[in-house]
Design a protein around this motif. Structure first.
Motif, PDB file in Angstrom:
ATOM      1  N   UNK A 109      50.494  59.875  70.330  1.00 56.77           N
ATOM      2  CA  UNK A 109      49.883  60.091  71.642  1.00 56.77           C
ATOM      3  C   UNK A 109      49.174  61.451  71.734  1.00 56.77           C
ATOM      4  N   UNK A 110      49.029  62.149  70.638  1.00 56.00           N
ATOM      5  CA  UNK A 110      48.442  63.499  70.615  1.00 56.00           C
ATOM      6  C   UNK A 110      47.077  63.556  71.294  1.00 56.00           C
ATOM      7  N   UNK A 111      46.225  62.581  71.058  1.00 59.07           N
ATOM      8  CA  UNK A 111      44.878  62.594  71.618  1.00 59.07           C
ATOM      9  C   UNK A 111      44.743  61.802  72.913  1.00 59.07           C
ATOM     10  N   UNK A 112      45.877  61.408  73.485  1.00 56.63           N
ATOM     11  CA  UNK A 112      45.883  60.684  74.757  1.00 56.63           C
ATOM     12  C   UNK A 112      46.053  61.679  75.906  1.00 56.63           C
ATOM     13  N   UNK A 113      45.582  61.315  77.071  1.00 55.35           N
ATOM     14  CA  UNK A 113      45.727  62.170  78.260  1.00 55.35           C
ATOM     15  C   UNK A 113      46.941  61.705  79.058  1.00 55.35           C
ATOM     16  N   UNK A 114      47.955  62.564  79.157  1.00 55.10           N
ATOM     17  CA  UNK A 114      49.166  62.248  79.911  1.00 55.10           C
ATOM     18  C   UNK A 114      48.823  62.204  81.395  1.00 55.10           C
ATOM     19  N   UNK A 115      49.141  61.090  82.057  1.00 57.64           N
ATOM     20  CA  UNK A 115      48.854  60.951  83.488  1.00 57.64           C
ATOM     21  C   UNK A 115      50.093  61.186  84.339  1.00 57.64           C
ATOM     22  N   UNK A 116      51.261  60.837  83.814  1.00 55.67           N
ATOM     23  CA  UNK A 116      52.479  61.076  84.571  1.00 55.67           C
ATOM     24  C   UNK A 116      53.596  60.139  84.188  1.00 55.67           C
ATOM     25  N   UNK A 117      54.728  60.371  84.838  1.00 58.51           N
ATOM     26  CA  UNK A 117      55.906  59.535  84.629  1.00 58.51           C
ATOM     27  C   UNK A 117      55.921  58.433  85.670  1.00 58.51           C
ATOM     28  N   UNK A 118      56.630  57.363  85.349  1.00 57.96           N
ATOM     29  CA  UNK A 118      56.696  56.220  86.243  1.00 57.96           C
ATOM     30  C   UNK A 118      57.962  55.443  85.937  1.00 57.96           C
ATOM     31  N   UNK A 119      58.632  54.964  86.967  1.00 57.10           N
ATOM     32  CA  UNK A 119      59.794  54.086  86.805  1.00 57.10           C
ATOM     33  C   UNK A 119      59.365  52.704  87.277  1.00 57.10           C
ATOM     34  N   UNK A 120      59.252  51.782  86.333  1.00 55.59           N
ATOM     35  CA  UNK A 120      58.719  50.456  86.631  1.00 55.59           C
ATOM     36  C   UNK A 120      59.857  49.449  86.784  1.00 55.59           C
ATOM     37  N   UNK A 121      59.794  48.652  87.836  1.00 56.05           N
ATOM     38  CA  UNK A 121      60.806  47.634  88.123  1.00 56.05           C
ATOM     39  C   UNK A 121      60.423  46.306  87.490  1.00 56.05           C
ATOM     40  N   UNK A 122      61.447  45.486  87.231  1.00 57.67           N
ATOM     41  CA  UNK A 122      61.219  44.143  86.715  1.00 57.67           C
ATOM     42  C   UNK A 122      61.323  44.043  85.205  1.00 57.67           C
ATOM     43  N   UNK A 123      61.923  45.074  84.564  1.00 57.98           N
ATOM     44  CA  UNK A 123      62.030  45.098  83.108  1.00 57.98           C
ATOM     45  C   UNK A 123      63.399  45.636  82.700  1.00 57.98           C
ATOM     46  N   UNK A 124      63.824  45.255  81.490  1.00 57.89           N
ATOM     47  CA  UNK A 124      65.082  45.726  80.917  1.00 57.89           C
ATOM     48  C   UNK A 124      64.802  46.347  79.553  1.00 57.89           C
ATOM     49  N   UNK A 125      65.573  47.374  79.224  1.00 60.84           N
ATOM     50  CA  UNK A 125      65.402  48.148  77.994  1.00 60.84           C
ATOM     51  C   UNK A 125      66.594  47.908  77.075  1.00 60.84           C
ATOM     52  N   UNK A 126      66.311  47.638  75.794  1.00 59.50           N
ATOM     53  CA  UNK A 126      67.354  47.384  74.796  1.00 59.50           C
ATOM     54  C   UNK A 126      67.146  48.282  73.583  1.00 59.50           C
ATOM     55  N   UNK A 127      68.261  48.594  72.918  1.00 59.12           N
ATOM     56  CA  UNK A 127      68.253  49.490  71.764  1.00 59.12           C
ATOM     57  C   UNK A 127      68.137  48.684  70.471  1.00 59.12           C
ATOM     58  N   UNK A 128      67.048  48.929  69.731  1.00 59.84           N
ATOM     59  CA  UNK A 128      66.852  48.300  68.424  1.00 59.84           C
ATOM     60  C   UNK A 128      67.194  49.253  67.283  1.00 59.84           C
ATOM     61  N   UNK A 129      67.703  50.437  67.612  1.00 62.36           N
ATOM     62  CA  UNK A 129      68.003  51.434  66.588  1.00 62.36           C
ATOM     63  C   UNK A 129      67.076  52.623  66.723  1.00 62.36           C
ATOM     64  N   UNK A 130      65.972  52.606  65.962  1.00 70.00           N
ATOM     65  CA  UNK A 130      65.031  53.732  65.990  1.00 70.00           C
ATOM     66  C   UNK A 130      64.017  53.630  67.118  1.00 70.00           C
ATOM     67  N   UNK A 131      63.935  52.499  67.758  1.00 67.34           N
ATOM     68  CA  UNK A 131      62.989  52.299  68.856  1.00 67.34           C
ATOM     69  C   UNK A 131      63.549  51.211  69.769  1.00 67.34           C
ATOM     70  N   UNK A 132      62.994  51.089  70.978  1.00 69.94           N
ATOM     71  CA  UNK A 132      63.538  50.131  71.945  1.00 69.94           C
ATOM     72  C   UNK A 132      62.759  48.817  72.021  1.00 69.94           C
ATOM     73  N   UNK A 133      63.359  47.907  72.750  1.00 70.75           N
ATOM     74  CA  UNK A 133      62.715  46.644  73.123  1.00 70.75           C
ATOM     75  C   UNK A 133      62.710  46.565  74.635  1.00 70.75           C
TER      76      UNK A 133
END
Length: 115
Positions: free
Chosen positions: A19-43
């Motif tokens: 993401x080095x060359x991307x422009x950070x716009x901000x943080x956001x908490x999005x509803x309607x999704x679940x996060x799972x641990x795949x080890x080194x990255x999430x699902x």
């Protein structure tokens, strides 16, 4: 165009260099999704929870690189979702999450706090 990142691409995480060359716009908490641990990255899948994300403005070359990164695993598809910063692409996991640990807080960066 914009992209939502929720795991290893977030600031300070292992793949944030993408993401080095991307422009950070901000943080956001999005509803309607679940996060799972795949080890080194999430699902992320559609569900009942909320997840912590970062939204970036990107160009087509960054999107192509991220598509290649995600398509190498054939585990994700890209979907357009609404954010306070405008519509953004988000990668959703394509496989079953049965047996995977759900990160109830929805925050990949602080996932160890869930244990």
């Amino acid at each position: 165009m914009r992209i939502i990142v929720y795991g290893s691409l977030r600031r300070g995480q292992g793949n944030s260099h993408w993401m080095t060359n991307a422009q950070w716009l901000g943080e956001y908490r999005i509803a309607g999704y679940e996060l799972y641990d795949l080890g080194h990255y999430p699902a992320v899948i559609k569900g009942e929870g909320e997840i912590d994300c970062e939204v970036y403005r990107i160009d087509s070359s960054i999107l192509a690189e991220l598509d290649e990164l995600k398509n190498d695993t054939r585990d994700y598809k890209r979907e357009l979702v609404k954010t306070p910063y405008g519509s953004a692409w988000m990668y959703l996991y394509l496989h079953s999450v049965d047996g995977l640990k759900r990160i109830d807080s929805g925050d990949w960066v602080h996932r160890k706090d869930d244990e």
